[in-house]
Design a protein around this motif. Structure first.
Motif: not given
Length: 270
Positions: A59-78
């Motif tokens: 989706e980030a590529a489709s809209r040209d709105r990059p994400i800093r990390m995949d949501p799954r990776a973002a949740l990993a520290p929790l």
């Protein structure tokens, strides 16, 4: 029952924005105005409820709105494994809030009936109203419905003891906020009922809107639902990461303890 822990998890940001992108009426409309993108985690012992899912690299590529990390990776520290997530509150079906539904394949979704009707109805014939939605995300919600894993709400509803949802509308027809009982009091995750503190506290509407009166009335509703104005958490404001204490990683802040920077809070509320 005990209170809930609440974490805001940043997975993306967009800095090439101006104030005119955030407020319909603003004298300084061309000044820079950054936006953060969050998902939220409610935790009570071993129980976890996810609020929204973010969006993925496709989706980030489709809209040209990059994400800093995949949501799954973002949740990993929790310590959250995507396949173990059983409950997801979907505040609304815009791409940045429902774009990761497929990343949590075993979750039951909690959604306002008005949002499903809006996202699949005749309003989507208009390009400008359809723009924040992606068909695949809406279809994923429909598939959960047909597999018996979607709960609808009509206005106010209880997802769990100490966790309620409340239809606000305005930004999207069935946008809902989430009210959570914490040790600091009733905390309100505004999601896009208030993208920024300035939206709600200065009564300045956000430009993407389907019903302006509902948006304006919703600002008052947020204040009514929260135990204190400082316990309203907007959906995209970078100030959230300054106001609340850091969590187990740099991109996570903990909300249930209440705001920690009293000077900043006074500035926000004044």
């Amino acid at each position: 029952m005990s209170d809930w822990e609440v974490h805001a998890v940043k997975y993306a940001d967009r800095n090439a924005r101006v104030r005119g992108d955030s407020f319909i009426f603003d004298d300084n409309h061309d000044a820079p105005h950054a936006m953060d993108y969050f998902i939220w985690v409610l935790r009570q012992g071993s129980r976890v409820i996810l609020v929204d899912t973010g969006y993925d690299a496709e989706e980030a590529a489709s809209r040209d709105r990059p994400i800093r990390m995949d949501p799954r990776a973002a949740l990993a520290p929790l310590g959250i494994a995507p396949e173990a997530v059983e409950q997801v509150i979907v505040t609304h079906l815009h791409y940045d809030h429902a774009g990761g539904l497929h990343l949590f394949p075993n979750a039951r979704l909690h959604l306002q009936a008005a949002e499903m009707a809006y996202a699949t109805g005749p309003c989507m014939c208009h390009d400008v109203l359809r723009m924040p939605f992606t068909a695949g995300h809406v279809c994923e919600a429909v598939q959960r419905l047909y597999s018996g894993r979607l709960t609808f709400y009509e206005g106010d509803g209880e997802v769990a003891e100490g966790v309620t949802v409340h239809c606000i509308g305005g930004h999207s027809r069935g946008l809902q906020c989430v009210r959570v009982r914490t040790k600091a009091g009733w905390l309100v995750l505004a999601s896009d009922a208030a993208h920024y503190y300035e939206n709600v506290f200065k009564r300045k509407p956000f430009p993407i809107v389907v019903d302006l009166q509902n948006m304006l009335d919703g600002f008052t509703r947020l204040e009514t639902l929260a135990s204190a104005r400082g316990l309203i958490v907007p959906g995209h404001d970078p100030l959230v990461r300054r106001l609340f204490p850091q969590g187990p990683a740099d991109h996570i802040v903990r909300l249930d303890t209440g705001p920690q920077d009293e000077k900043l809070l006074t500035e926000i509320l004044s």
